[in-house]
Design a protein around this motif. Structure first.
Motif, PDB file in Angstrom:
ATOM      1  N   ALA A  36       0.832  -1.203   0.000  1.00 31.24           N
ATOM      2  CA  ALA A  36       0.000   0.000   0.000  1.00 31.24           C
ATOM      3  C   ALA A  36       0.871   1.260   0.000  1.00 31.24           C
ATOM      4  CB  ALA A  36      -0.906   0.004   1.227  1.00 31.24           C
ATOM      5  N   ASP A  37       0.399   2.266  -0.725  1.00 29.49           N
ATOM      6  CA  ASP A  37       1.050   3.572  -0.763  1.00 29.49           C
ATOM      7  C   ASP A  37       0.376   4.457   0.284  1.00 29.49           C
ATOM      8  OD1 ASP A  37       2.042   6.093  -1.295  1.00 29.49           O
ATOM      9  OD2 ASP A  37       2.034   5.833  -3.471  1.00 29.49           O
ATOM     10  N   LEU A  38       1.022   4.646   1.429  1.00 27.10           N
ATOM     11  CA  LEU A  38       0.408   5.389   2.527  1.00 27.10           C
ATOM     12  C   LEU A  38       0.157   6.850   2.159  1.00 27.10           C
ATOM     13  CD1 LEU A  38       2.318   4.000   5.659  1.00 27.10           C
ATOM     14  CD2 LEU A  38       0.200   3.196   4.619  1.00 27.10           C
ATOM     15  N   GLU A  39       1.082   7.455   1.433  1.00 25.53           N
ATOM     16  CA  GLU A  39       0.900   8.859   1.053  1.00 25.53           C
ATOM     17  C   GLU A  39      -0.314   9.030   0.149  1.00 25.53           C
ATOM     18  OE1 GLU A  39       2.304  11.587   2.093  1.00 25.53           O
ATOM     19  OE2 GLU A  39       3.468  10.407   3.518  1.00 25.53           O
ATOM     20  N   LEU A  40      -0.519   8.075  -0.749  1.00 25.65           N
ATOM     21  CA  LEU A  40      -1.674   8.140  -1.642  1.00 25.65           C
ATOM     22  C   LEU A  40      -2.969   7.989  -0.849  1.00 25.65           C
ATOM     23  CD1 LEU A  40      -2.371   8.410  -4.662  1.00 25.65           C
ATOM     24  CD2 LEU A  40      -2.358   5.913  -4.804  1.00 25.65           C
ATOM     25  N   ILE A  41      -2.950   7.113   0.157  1.00 24.97           N
ATOM     26  CA  ILE A  41      -4.130   6.928   1.000  1.00 24.97           C
ATOM     27  C   ILE A  41      -4.412   8.201   1.794  1.00 24.97           C
ATOM     28  CG2 ILE A  41      -5.067   5.631   2.955  1.00 24.97           C
ATOM     29  CD1 ILE A  41      -3.474   3.222   1.978  1.00 24.97           C
ATOM     30  N   ARG A  42      -3.371   8.817   2.346  1.00 23.32           N
ATOM     31  CA  ARG A  42      -3.568  10.052   3.115  1.00 23.32           C
ATOM     32  C   ARG A  42      -4.122  11.171   2.234  1.00 23.32           C
ATOM     33  NH1 ARG A  42       1.802   8.582   5.203  1.00 23.32           N
ATOM     34  NH2 ARG A  42       1.538   7.625   7.279  1.00 23.32           N
ATOM     35  N   GLU A  43      -3.604  11.283   1.009  1.00 18.89           N
ATOM     36  CA  GLU A  43      -4.092  12.325   0.102  1.00 18.89           C
ATOM     37  C   GLU A  43      -5.561  12.108  -0.248  1.00 18.89           C
ATOM     38  OE1 GLU A  43      -1.531  12.280  -3.251  1.00 18.89           O
ATOM     39  OE2 GLU A  43       0.226  13.014  -2.141  1.00 18.89           O
ATOM     40  N   PHE A  90       0.865  -1.831   9.688  1.00 16.21           N
ATOM     41  CA  PHE A  90       1.047  -2.696  10.840  1.00 16.21           C
ATOM     42  C   PHE A  90       1.287  -4.097  10.301  1.00 16.21           C
ATOM     43  CE2 PHE A  90      -3.327  -3.519   9.862  1.00 16.21           C
ATOM     44  CZ  PHE A  90      -3.592  -4.806  10.299  1.00 16.21           C
ATOM     45  N   GLY A  91       2.293  -4.747  10.839  1.00 16.59           N
ATOM     46  CA  GLY A  91       2.622  -6.084  10.354  1.00 16.59           C
ATOM     47  C   GLY A  91       3.429  -6.019   9.072  1.00 16.59           C
ATOM     48  N   THR A  92       2.756  -5.928   7.902  1.00 17.27           N
ATOM     49  CA  THR A  92       3.429  -5.910   6.604  1.00 17.27           C
ATOM     50  C   THR A  92       3.037  -4.645   5.848  1.00 17.27           C
ATOM     51  OG1 THR A  92       1.653  -7.042   5.377  1.00 17.27           O
ATOM     52  CG2 THR A  92       3.233  -8.431   6.560  1.00 17.27           C
ATOM     53  N   THR A  93       3.673  -4.432   4.709  1.00 18.39           N
ATOM     54  CA  THR A  93       3.379  -3.242   3.902  1.00 18.39           C
ATOM     55  C   THR A  93       2.018  -3.346   3.217  1.00 18.39           C
ATOM     56  OG1 THR A  93       4.556  -4.240   2.024  1.00 18.39           O
ATOM     57  CG2 THR A  93       5.813  -2.785   3.477  1.00 18.39           C
ATOM     58  N   ARG A  94       1.397  -4.522   3.228  1.00 14.57           N
ATOM     59  CA  ARG A  94       0.067  -4.681   2.630  1.00 14.57           C
ATOM     60  C   ARG A  94      -1.056  -4.540   3.650  1.00 14.57           C
ATOM     61  NH1 ARG A  94       0.494 -10.209  -0.649  1.00 14.57           N
ATOM     62  NH2 ARG A  94       1.437 -10.836   1.345  1.00 14.57           N
ATOM     63  N   ASP A  95      -0.697  -4.326   4.911  1.00 16.34           N
ATOM     64  CA  ASP A  95      -1.691  -4.135   5.965  1.00 16.34           C
ATOM     65  C   ASP A  95      -1.646  -2.690   6.439  1.00 16.34           C
ATOM     66  OD1 ASP A  95      -2.421  -6.897   6.023  1.00 16.34           O
ATOM     67  OD2 ASP A  95      -0.554  -7.288   7.103  1.00 16.34           O
ATOM     68  N   VAL A  96      -2.803  -2.053   6.463  1.00 12.60           N
ATOM     69  CA  VAL A  96      -2.899  -0.630   6.799  1.00 12.60           C
ATOM     70  C   VAL A  96      -3.941  -0.441   7.891  1.00 12.60           C
ATOM     71  CG1 VAL A  96      -3.488   1.687   5.943  1.00 12.60           C
ATOM     72  CG2 VAL A  96      -2.183   0.108   4.502  1.00 12.60           C
ATOM     73  N   ALA A 103     -14.522   3.549   1.053  1.00 11.03           N
ATOM     74  CA  ALA A 103     -14.754   4.060  -0.305  1.00 11.03           C
ATOM     75  C   ALA A 103     -13.655   5.020  -0.714  1.00 11.03           C
ATOM     76  CB  ALA A 103     -16.124   4.743  -0.370  1.00 11.03           C
ATOM     77  N   SER A 104     -13.210   5.866   0.208  1.00  9.74           N
ATOM     78  CA  SER A 104     -12.144   6.823  -0.100  1.00  9.74           C
ATOM     79  C   SER A 104     -10.829   6.111  -0.379  1.00  9.74           C
ATOM     80  CB  SER A 104     -11.986   7.802   1.067  1.00  9.74           C
ATOM     81  OG  SER A 104     -10.935   8.709   0.824  1.00  9.74           O
ATOM     82  N   ILE A 105     -10.535   5.064   0.400  1.00 11.52           N
ATOM     83  CA  ILE A 105      -9.283   4.322   0.194  1.00 11.52           C
ATOM     84  C   ILE A 105      -9.294   3.610  -1.157  1.00 11.52           C
ATOM     85  CG2 ILE A 105      -7.905   2.379   1.024  1.00 11.52           C
ATOM     86  CD1 ILE A 105      -8.723   3.122   3.852  1.00 11.52           C
ATOM     87  N   GLU A 106     -10.392   2.959  -1.482  1.00 13.04           N
ATOM     88  CA  GLU A 106     -10.470   2.233  -2.751  1.00 13.04           C
ATOM     89  C   GLU A 106     -10.405   3.194  -3.932  1.00 13.04           C
ATOM     90  OE1 GLU A 106     -14.024  -0.062  -2.502  1.00 13.04           O
ATOM     91  OE2 GLU A 106     -13.091  -1.700  -1.367  1.00 13.04           O
ATOM     92  N   LYS A 107     -11.021   4.363  -3.782  1.00 14.64           N
ATOM     93  CA  LYS A 107     -10.981   5.347  -4.871  1.00 14.64           C
ATOM     94  C   LYS A 107      -9.570   5.867  -5.076  1.00 14.64           C
ATOM     95  CE  LYS A 107     -12.314   9.489  -4.040  1.00 14.64           C
ATOM     96  NZ  LYS A 107     -13.128  10.695  -3.705  1.00 14.64           N
ATOM     97  N   GLY A 108      -8.855   6.132  -3.991  1.00 22.31           N
ATOM     98  CA  GLY A 108      -7.520   6.703  -4.116  1.00 22.31           C
ATOM     99  C   GLY A 108      -6.482   5.709  -4.592  1.00 22.31           C
ATOM    100  N   THR A 109      -6.574   4.443  -4.165  1.00 21.40           N
ATOM    101  CA  THR A 109      -5.563   3.444  -4.511  1.00 21.40           C
ATOM    102  C   THR A 109      -5.925   2.616  -5.726  1.00 21.40           C
ATOM    103  OG1 THR A 109      -6.581   1.833  -3.009  1.00 21.40           O
ATOM    104  CG2 THR A 109      -4.859   3.277  -2.109  1.00 21.40           C
ATOM    105  N   GLN A 110      -7.174   2.675  -6.121  1.00 24.23           N
ATOM    106  CA  GLN A 110      -7.648   1.862  -7.248  1.00 24.23           C
ATOM    107  C   GLN A 110      -7.427   0.374  -6.983  1.00 24.23           C
ATOM    108  OE1 GLN A 110      -9.287   3.231  -9.972  1.00 24.23           O
ATOM    109  NE2 GLN A 110      -9.135   5.114  -8.747  1.00 24.23           N
ATOM    110  N   GLN A 111      -7.556  -0.004  -5.718  1.00 21.61           N
ATOM    111  CA  GLN A 111      -7.426  -1.402  -5.335  1.00 21.61           C
ATOM    112  C   GLN A 111      -8.625  -1.813  -4.486  1.00 21.61           C
ATOM    113  OE1 GLN A 111      -3.681  -3.071  -3.892  1.00 21.61           O
ATOM    114  NE2 GLN A 111      -2.641  -1.117  -4.331  1.00 21.61           N
TER     115      GLN A 111
END
Length: 314
Positions: free
Chosen positions: A60-67, A82-88, A109-117
């Motif tokens: 996960a791109d944390l900066e993209l999620i924050r934006e 937390f744990g791994t880079t794929r867990d947020v 919804a905001s996370i999925e829209k921003g990360t496209q995942q």
């Protein structure tokens, strides 16, 4: 029972007591400064709010999620791995007029829209601010009650100079542990309160063992002065202290490494507390008792006059 060691085999711990005293004062002042400026990173147990843990298929791109969250009006959200880079994990404080379930749906919804995942919800928690206030008060009272009980216990069991050293060591351990938590921005929740109470008990147990040996040696070692008796007592109990601390640290390190994110803070508090507590039993509790002037006469049992002695009195 430990055997009384000869003087040449005794480690001169008190030789470094002045340096240790300065070090402890500096660390405590630094802890107070951090607590005053950075404060503690209170968890949802105390502040209330919403906690969401999600999993991604890719790192996960944390900066993209924050934006993305900031653009949707959630700029105060705390986003971290937390744990791994794929867990947020996303934490938000309570919002007036917005229910927890509705808020969580908006965040996802905001996370999925921003990360496209597509994300998978791993954990979802809600806690009202009123419950958080109650837990804050209860946690503070638990620590205060334990310290008062310990103060009463050591006051009855030991001479006041030793009791003062024991209580000072406990305060020393708690302040430094909280200061490190403040510096590292580690989240403080109810598990941390449990860890602090554990540290208090562990540190007191180590100090009581040392003080019992000091009291015993003051009565056995007739020719030694106070520094020699204290150094000998700490040396005699050193192997017990190292073995106990070492075996405990092995377990705590295992919890820290493989225990998961939920008890990471708990294990961190124990790691810090056990290390600092072992140090404080020597260079805070014992050294302070020496600075306060503890001598053999203070620890000798009171003399009780027998009937024959009373009859011989003029």
């Amino acid at each position: 029972m430990f055997q009384i060691l000869k003087t040449e085999n005794t480690i001169n711990f008190m030789r470094w007591s002045r340096f240790a005293f300065v070090l402890s004062v500096l660390v405590i002042l630094g802890s107070f400064a951090s607590l005053a400026t950075n404060k503690l990173n209170w968890g949802l147990d105390f502040t209330g709010g919403t906690l969401i843990e999600v999993g991604f298929e890719q790192p996960a791109d944390l900066e993209l999620i924050r934006e993305s969250l900031d653009a949707d009006g959630f700029g105060d959200a705390v986003v971290q791995n937390f744990g791994t880079t794929r867990d947020v994990m996303v934490r938000l404080r309570p919002r007036d007029g917005v229910k927890g379930e509705q808020l969580s749906q908006q965040i996802l919804a905001s996370i999925e829209k921003g990360t496209q995942q597509k994300v998978e919800v791993r954990r979802l928690e809600f806690l009202g601010p009123a419950i958080g206030d109650e837990l804050t008060e209860a946690g503070g009272l638990a620590i205060l009650a334990s310290l008062l009980c310990i103060l009463a216990y050591v006051s009855m069991r030991f001479e006041w100079r030793l009791a003062t050293g024991a209580v000072a060591a406990l305060a020393h351990d708690i302040i430094i542990t909280l200061g490190i938590f403040s510096i590292l921005k580690i989240e403080v929740d109810l598990t941390i309160v449990a860890a602090l109470l554990t540290v208090v008990g562990y540190s007191l147990n180590d100090t009581v063992v040392v003080f019992d040996r000091i009291r015993e040696n003051f009565r056995k070692m007739r020719k030694g002065d106070s520094p020699e008796v204290i150094n000998s007592s700490i040396t005699q109990t050193l192997s017990r202290t190292l073995i106990t601390s070492g075996t405990t640290l092995f377990v705590v390190i295992a919890l820290f490494v493989v225990g998961g994110a939920n008890i990471h803070g708990f294990a961190t508090a124990l790691l810090i507390g056990i290390t600092v507590g072992t140090y404080s039993s020597i260079y805070v509790a014992s050294a302070l008792a020496l600075k306060l002037g503890v001598v053999r006469e203070h620890l000798m049992p009171p003399q009780i006059e027998t009937d024959e002695e009373f009859e011989q009195m003029p």
